[in-house]
Design a protein around this motif. Sequence first.
Motif, PDB file in Angstrom:
ATOM      1  N   UNK B 229      79.512 -21.353  16.474  1.00 28.13           N
ATOM      2  CA  UNK B 229      78.116 -21.216  17.425  1.00 28.13           C
ATOM      3  C   UNK B 229      77.762 -20.363  16.400  1.00 28.13           C
ATOM      4  N   UNK B 230      76.597 -20.093  15.900  1.00 26.16           N
ATOM      5  CA  UNK B 230      75.605 -18.817  15.619  1.00 26.16           C
ATOM      6  C   UNK B 230      74.755 -18.017  16.642  1.00 26.16           C
ATOM      7  N   UNK B 231      74.645 -19.755  17.062  1.00 28.66           N
ATOM      8  CA  UNK B 231      73.124 -18.764  18.199  1.00 28.66           C
ATOM      9  C   UNK B 231      73.530 -18.391  19.165  1.00 28.66           C
ATOM     10  N   UNK B 237      74.904 -10.021  20.151  1.00 30.18           N
ATOM     11  CA  UNK B 237      74.523  -9.203  19.854  1.00 30.18           C
ATOM     12  C   UNK B 237      72.925  -8.996  19.723  1.00 30.18           C
ATOM     13  N   UNK B 238      71.857  -9.937  20.174  1.00 28.90           N
ATOM     14  CA  UNK B 238      70.697  -9.300  20.239  1.00 28.90           C
ATOM     15  C   UNK B 238      70.097 -10.447  22.072  1.00 28.90           C
ATOM     16  N   UNK B 239      70.731  -9.685  22.751  1.00 31.40           N
ATOM     17  CA  UNK B 239      70.168 -10.471  24.088  1.00 31.40           C
ATOM     18  C   UNK B 239      69.010 -10.955  24.269  1.00 31.40           C
ATOM     19  N   UNK B 240      68.035  -9.068  23.911  1.00 29.73           N
ATOM     20  CA  UNK B 240      66.840  -9.785  24.274  1.00 29.73           C
ATOM     21  C   UNK B 240      66.001  -9.523  22.912  1.00 29.73           C
ATOM     22  N   UNK B 241      66.871 -10.576  22.026  1.00 32.76           N
ATOM     23  CA  UNK B 241      65.930 -11.102  20.755  1.00 32.76           C
ATOM     24  C   UNK B 241      65.649  -9.889  19.473  1.00 32.76           C
ATOM     25  N   UNK B 242      65.720 -10.587  18.345  1.00 36.00           N
ATOM     26  CA  UNK B 242      65.325  -9.812  17.583  1.00 36.00           C
ATOM     27  C   UNK B 242      64.202  -9.511  16.966  1.00 36.00           C
ATOM     28  N   UNK B 257      68.284 -17.803  13.921  1.00 39.85           N
ATOM     29  CA  UNK B 257      67.968 -16.573  14.240  1.00 39.85           C
ATOM     30  C   UNK B 257      66.632 -16.832  14.788  1.00 39.85           C
ATOM     31  N   UNK B 258      65.959 -18.175  14.744  1.00 45.76           N
ATOM     32  CA  UNK B 258      64.681 -18.883  14.902  1.00 45.76           C
ATOM     33  C   UNK B 258      64.921 -18.732  16.245  1.00 45.76           C
ATOM     34  N   UNK B 259      65.359 -18.960  17.041  1.00 51.24           N
ATOM     35  CA  UNK B 259      65.819 -19.218  18.755  1.00 51.24           C
ATOM     36  C   UNK B 259      65.722 -18.028  18.729  1.00 51.24           C
ATOM     37  N   UNK B 260      66.067 -16.807  18.066  1.00 45.06           N
ATOM     38  CA  UNK B 260      66.929 -15.542  18.882  1.00 45.06           C
ATOM     39  C   UNK B 260      65.695 -14.293  18.444  1.00 45.06           C
TER      40      UNK B 260
END
Lengths: 360, 360
Positions: B229-231, B237-242, B257-260
């Motif tokens: 599950x890539x999401x 690794x990015x709990x607050x987003x990228x 990535x778009x979701x994150x």
Amino acid sequence: MGEKSSNNCGAEEVVENKQVIFRDYVTGYPKESDMYIKTSNINNLKLPRGSNGVLLKNLYLSCDPTMQFRMRKIPHSPSHQSESYVPGSVINGFGVGEVLDSGNPKLKAGDLVWGTTTWEEYSLIQNPESLFKIEHTDDDDVPLSYYTGILGMPGITAYAGLYEVNDPPKKGECVFISAASGAVGQLVGQFAKSMDCYVVGSAGTQEKVDLLKNKLGFDDAFNYKEEPDLDAALKRYFPDGIDLYFEQVGGKMLDAVLMNMKVHGRITVCGMISQYNLSQPQPLNNLMQILFKRLTIKGFTHRDYHHLYPKFLATILPYIRQNKIEYVEDIVVGLENGPKALVGLFSGLNFGKQLVRVSH
Amino acid sequence: MGEKSSNNCGAEEVVENKQVIFRDYVTGYPKESDMYIKTSNINNLKLPRGSNGVLLKNLYLSCDPTMQFRMRKIPHSPSHQSESYVPGSVINGFGVGEVLDSGNPKLKAGDLVWGTTTWEEYSLIQNPESLFKIEHTDDDDVPLSYYTGILGMPGITAYAGLYEVNDPPKKGECVFISAASGAVGQLVGQFAKSMDCYVVGSAGTQEKVDLLKNKLGFDDAFNYKEEPDLDAALKRYFPDGIDLYFEQVGGKMLDAVLMNMKVHGRITVCGMISQYNLSQPQPLNNLMQILFKRLTIKGFTHRDYHHLYPKFLATILPYIRQNKIEYVEDIVVGLENGPKALVGLFSGLNFGKQLVRVSH
């Protein structure tokens, strides 16, 4: 319209207040039955003692596609900074109203305002920060309803979207606009024409296509519902490709547009109305074109550009007063017809900017 | 390596020239058998009389993912401005060579150059406009092979991609890089670390993940092949987003990535290697995030940024000489091993920048 009637005590005047109430959270497309009409009583048309808010008489209410995000339990649009509607409570949105009473130093009774209000005849706005005063005189020939559209949120959306988000269009560039006859699209198209661009729009009925071509000055337009192959349609109108796409529908249209962009083309994402209410969004296949054609794609919301509003207004008002810009509204009369008008947006029933006249 | 042998006439010296020949147009993934090795003879190592070109002895050849576009009958990358390889002819790409003979005033015998050359031992470059002279001394400790990578096309790609295409990363921003251990990714990651960003990379083996974390200074890294599950992986690794995604793989990774992404996040599209050879690209579902998060997505190619090369070189050479930057190469020896190395890129067999050593 609210009717005043004296009550038995004589001290207070009871006023009827028709309201649009949100029934419960929605999945998929909102339906008219997701809202209902209720008539409450207000004891008088005065603010509560000590309030810093304003009491508004609503004149016009705006039907905007983004309102349906707020009908979900979890609005899936974090950037729109808005919370879900509360089941059993009045919905809200943009509108135009007259201040009846004010506890706020910036506004006084008699002022006309536009901004966020509630879908009822009279609104108590606790925090009037999102209300903007309208400088309007009785002999002003600009309709007040325009502040739900060309002079309000859709106007600043079109202006910022075309001139600020991506590099603005240059003379001779090829511009494509989807949902082109709507509140935003019709303005974007006319702005682009004023820059001497070649402008084509898509819409969902022949009547709208005629409007774009015959009244709004688009170079061409087509009915996407009658195009079995959107890629072929775009190649017909843009044999050399698209420089700037103003995106309002998403899904298969976006996928087809990606195949028809020029190298270094720009896509400005204002909306994706065809996708909002699907249980699964339509999958897209042509993302590699972003790389191959070195595209720039930018999403935006008007909320990031409100600082430009005075500049925008100074630009657009003379255009309107000199009849240099056309603007088409679809006005339904009566708050009770609001829910039907709002949900009609999602099947394109509106013809131009959809709004509701609550009162004169 | 080419062997010189006198022929019977005595007047001319016949030299063997090993070549990599393109067999025929390819659909899907290129295979080693889509190329073959042929040894031709060259009459002597001199330019034809009156030529304005240069005769190169190739030292290193670069294996680059974009070369496979040129193996198709219709290269589907119009922006890369390159034509399809010709069946039965030598393929070409970036490389490093020594000038043996020159009819061009800017280059002379003995000069070292990098740029577009052909996959053979000796290349006759008719138009040397795409060759760049290397200022290199015998006691220079910078390997010449670096001009296929960190000092060549991948270097300027990483530099322009991180600093010029989108707003450059700011201190503390969260940066994600896919295909992070490759020629471009390892540089982007180290550049971003030098800006005090939090940097995470994805790669396809544990060995590459270890490289990223232990040698290249990434804050973290993961093996995308071990993430069902890539999401979920990205959320870990990015709990607050990228803030900034440096895109090199496309497909399901881009969709996750778009979701994150954070609101106002930037995506710089450098490549989509996972998608190049599929008969149908993987469909993406999360495009609405462009709108909801007001994202900026930009595709680019190094070709638009070659004017920055001198500035880039002046920046990067001191870093290399002072060992402030790590750079990992995967060098195969012998032109005959080139085809295998090239097609290995598409299954991630390379460990760092893949290149071929043709000669010293």
